[in-house]
Enzyme design. Structure first.
Site, short mmCIF file in Angstrom:
data_model
loop_
_atom_site.label_atom_id
_atom_site.label_comp_id
_atom_site.label_asym_id
_atom_site.label_seq_id
_atom_site.Cartn_x
_atom_site.Cartn_y
_atom_site.Cartn_z
N CYS A 111 0.82 -1.23 0.00
CA CYS A 111 0.00 0.00 0.00
C CYS A 111 0.85 1.27 0.00
O CYS A 111 0.32 2.36 -0.22
CB CYS A 111 -0.94 0.01 1.20
N HIS A 253 -3.17 6.99 2.53
CA HIS A 253 -3.67 5.72 1.99
C HIS A 253 -5.04 5.46 2.59
O HIS A 253 -5.24 5.62 3.80
CB HIS A 253 -2.68 4.61 2.33
N ASN A 283 -10.46 -0.01 -0.09
CA ASN A 283 -9.00 0.05 0.02
C ASN A 283 -8.39 -0.55 -1.25
O ASN A 283 -8.46 -1.75 -1.46
CB ASN A 283 -8.56 -0.71 1.27
O1 UT7 Z 1 -4.09 -1.35 3.44
C1 UT7 Z 1 -3.17 -1.94 4.30
C2 UT7 Z 1 -3.37 -1.48 5.65
N1 UT7 Z 1 -4.53 -2.13 6.21
C3 UT7 Z 1 -5.14 -1.57 7.23
O2 UT7 Z 1 -4.76 -0.50 7.63
C4 UT7 Z 1 -6.25 -2.32 7.92
C5 UT7 Z 1 -6.16 -2.04 9.38
N2 UT7 Z 1 -7.17 -2.76 10.19
C6 UT7 Z 1 -8.45 -2.39 10.17
O3 UT7 Z 1 -8.86 -1.50 9.45
C7 UT7 Z 1 -9.37 -3.07 11.16
O4 UT7 Z 1 -8.60 -3.82 12.08
C8 UT7 Z 1 -10.42 -4.00 10.50
C9 UT7 Z 1 -11.43 -3.15 9.73
C10 UT7 Z 1 -9.75 -4.99 9.57
C11 UT7 Z 1 -11.18 -4.78 11.56
O5 UT7 Z 1 -11.79 -3.89 12.48
P1 UT7 Z 1 -11.60 -4.12 14.05
O6 UT7 Z 1 -12.38 -3.08 14.71
O7 UT7 Z 1 -10.12 -4.18 14.34
O8 UT7 Z 1 -12.30 -5.51 14.26
P2 UT7 Z 1 -11.72 -6.79 15.00
O9 UT7 Z 1 -10.73 -7.47 14.16
O10 UT7 Z 1 -11.33 -6.39 16.40
O11 UT7 Z 1 -13.02 -7.67 15.09
C12 UT7 Z 1 -14.13 -7.29 15.91
C13 UT7 Z 1 -15.23 -8.31 15.70
C14 UT7 Z 1 -14.76 -9.76 15.78
O12 UT7 Z 1 -15.81 -10.53 16.38
P3 UT7 Z 1 -15.74 -10.93 17.92
O13 UT7 Z 1 -14.50 -11.74 18.08
O14 UT7 Z 1 -15.71 -9.65 18.68
O15 UT7 Z 1 -17.00 -11.72 18.10
C15 UT7 Z 1 -14.62 -10.15 14.33
O16 UT7 Z 1 -14.77 -11.54 14.14
O17 UT7 Z 1 -15.78 -8.14 14.39
C16 UT7 Z 1 -15.78 -9.40 13.71
N3 UT7 Z 1 -15.61 -9.14 12.28
C17 UT7 Z 1 -16.65 -8.92 11.47
N4 UT7 Z 1 -17.97 -8.86 11.71
C18 UT7 Z 1 -18.77 -8.58 10.65
C19 UT7 Z 1 -14.48 -9.11 11.56
N5 UT7 Z 1 -14.77 -8.84 10.28
C20 UT7 Z 1 -16.10 -8.72 10.20
C21 UT7 Z 1 -16.99 -8.46 9.15
N6 UT7 Z 1 -18.30 -8.40 9.43
N7 UT7 Z 1 -16.57 -8.25 7.90
#
Ligand code: UT7
Length: 326
Positions: A111, A253, A283
């Site tokens: 990225c 980004h 993204n």
């Molecule tokens: O381009 C390269 C750079 N990339 C980035 O900068 C990405 C950086 N990371 C992020 O933007 C975020 O970490 C994400 C958007 C990927 C995830 O958001 P988060 O707030 O960190 O969510 P999380 O991983 O802490 O997950 C929270 C909950 C989990 O469920 P439980 O364990 O709390 O029951 C996940 O399983 O959300 C769940 N979850 C989803 N739920 C519905 C994860 N993905 C999804 C989804 N839909 N698509």
């Protein structure tokens, strides 16, 4: 000699996919995607290749700069989703555009790729090696997404953006800084073909995890990103006459609106100065910054004389910023 951005362009696949459509693909919801990422829709390829999108963006940037393809000395394509390992996407774009005089290569910095490409082209112009360069960020990330993995498939998208760089005596690209942390290789990764040849017994090859799909530890990347955006911007402003108050725009980004909100508050900057098009684009990795710039130009937001900070961050881990006078 300096270099300046004299033309911008972008290209997107025709097909728009709304969050609601993805509810039928994985266990997710429109609400979760909007609230956790800021994304509402994205463009996904139904046949457009990385080369198609890159060439289309490049053509638009050349027209915007008012130069002909044969005037280009260099084409750099930043991509992690090339159509072939060989030849480089840049060579395929050269053929599409008819840029016969250009040297061509691809660059892999995930990225951060567009900012890395800009820095390389700027350095080559400053060194007198080339006078006119086309720097493209182009991705068809949908091909490396595991469409059963809801933690990545709702985020990543396809598209390309391009910038023409030309030698100038005026102020243009003021300063670029780049960085990487290979120790964090496993946080965001897509492994290539396993190491296999006739010398290695069947089954003993070094299998790489992930089967060629993107694997991301989202929370760790999130923490890295929120820290690195502010640090990289501050580092780039160091040893220049400029401070955050002089910036007309920050074009980060486009990974997550929460990362951008956090970076703005950490830098104590007006959030309105951060351009965000995540809502409609998702993204697009190396393509996200040049798509944003081209859209800003189209919307009349990017005007001559403005001072703009571009900041990329992502797999590698890598990061980089470019301070640019338009
Ligand atoms: O381009 C390269 C750079 N990339 C980035 O900068 C990405 C950086 N990371 C992020 O933007 C975020 O970490 C994400 C958007 C990927 C995830 O958001 P988060 O707030 O960190 O969510 P999380 O991983 O802490 O997950 C929270 C909950 C989990 O469920 P439980 O364990 O709390 O029951 C996940 O399983 O959300 C769940 N979850 C989803 N739920 C519905 C994860 N993905 C999804 C989804 N839909 N698509």
């Amino acid at each position: 000699m300096n270099s300046k951005i004299s033309g911008l362009g972008h290209a997107l696949p025709a097909r728009i996919v709304e969050n609601r459509e993805l509810e039928d693909v994985v266990e997710t919801s429109d609400q979760w995607i909007r609230e956790r990422t800021g994304i509402e829709r994205r463009h996904l390829s139904t046949g457009e290749t990385t080369t198609d999108l890159a060439a289309q963006a490049g053509r638009m940037a050349l027209a915007d700069a008012g130069i002909l393809p044969e005037q280009l000395d260099l084409i750099v394509v930043a991509t992690m989703t090339p159509d072939s390992f060989m030849p480089a996407t840049a060579c395929l774009v050269q053929k599409e555009l008819g840029a016969d005089r250009a040297a061509c290569f691809d660059l892999s910095a995930a990225c951060s790729g567009f900012v890395y490409g800009l820095s390389v082209a700027d350095s080559m112009i400053r060194a007198g090696t080339v006078r006119r360069a086309l720097v493209i960020g182009a991705e068809t990330l949908s091909r490396m997404i595991d469409w059963t993995d809801r933690t990545t498939c709702v985020i990543f998208a396809d598209g390309a953006g391009a910038a023409v760089l030309e030698a100038t005596e005026e102020e243009g690209i003021v300063r670029c800084t780049l960085g990487a942390s290979g120790d964090d290789e496993n946080i965001l990764t897509t492994r290539a073909l396993p190491l296999r040849n006739y010398l290695i017994p069947e089954g003993a090859g070094r299998e790489m995890p992930g089967n060629g799909y993107m694997v991301m530890d989202g929370q760790t990347v999130f923490r890295f990103s929120t820290r690195v955006v502010g640090d990289s911007i501050r580092q780039t402003l160091e040893d220049t006459p400029y401070g955050t108050g002089d910036l007309d725009w920050v074009v980060p980004h486009q990974a997550n609106t929460r990362i951008i909100d956090y970076a703005a508050s950490r830098l104590k900057m007006d959030r309105e100065k951060f351009f965000v098009n995540l809502k409609n684009r998702g993204n697009t990795s190396a393509a996200s910054i040049p798509i944003a710039l081209s859209e800003m130009r189209q919307e009349g937001l990017l005007r001559p004389g403005q001072l703009v900070m571009l900041t990329g961050f992502g797999g590698g881990l890598t990061w980089g910023s470019a301070l640019v006078r338009f």
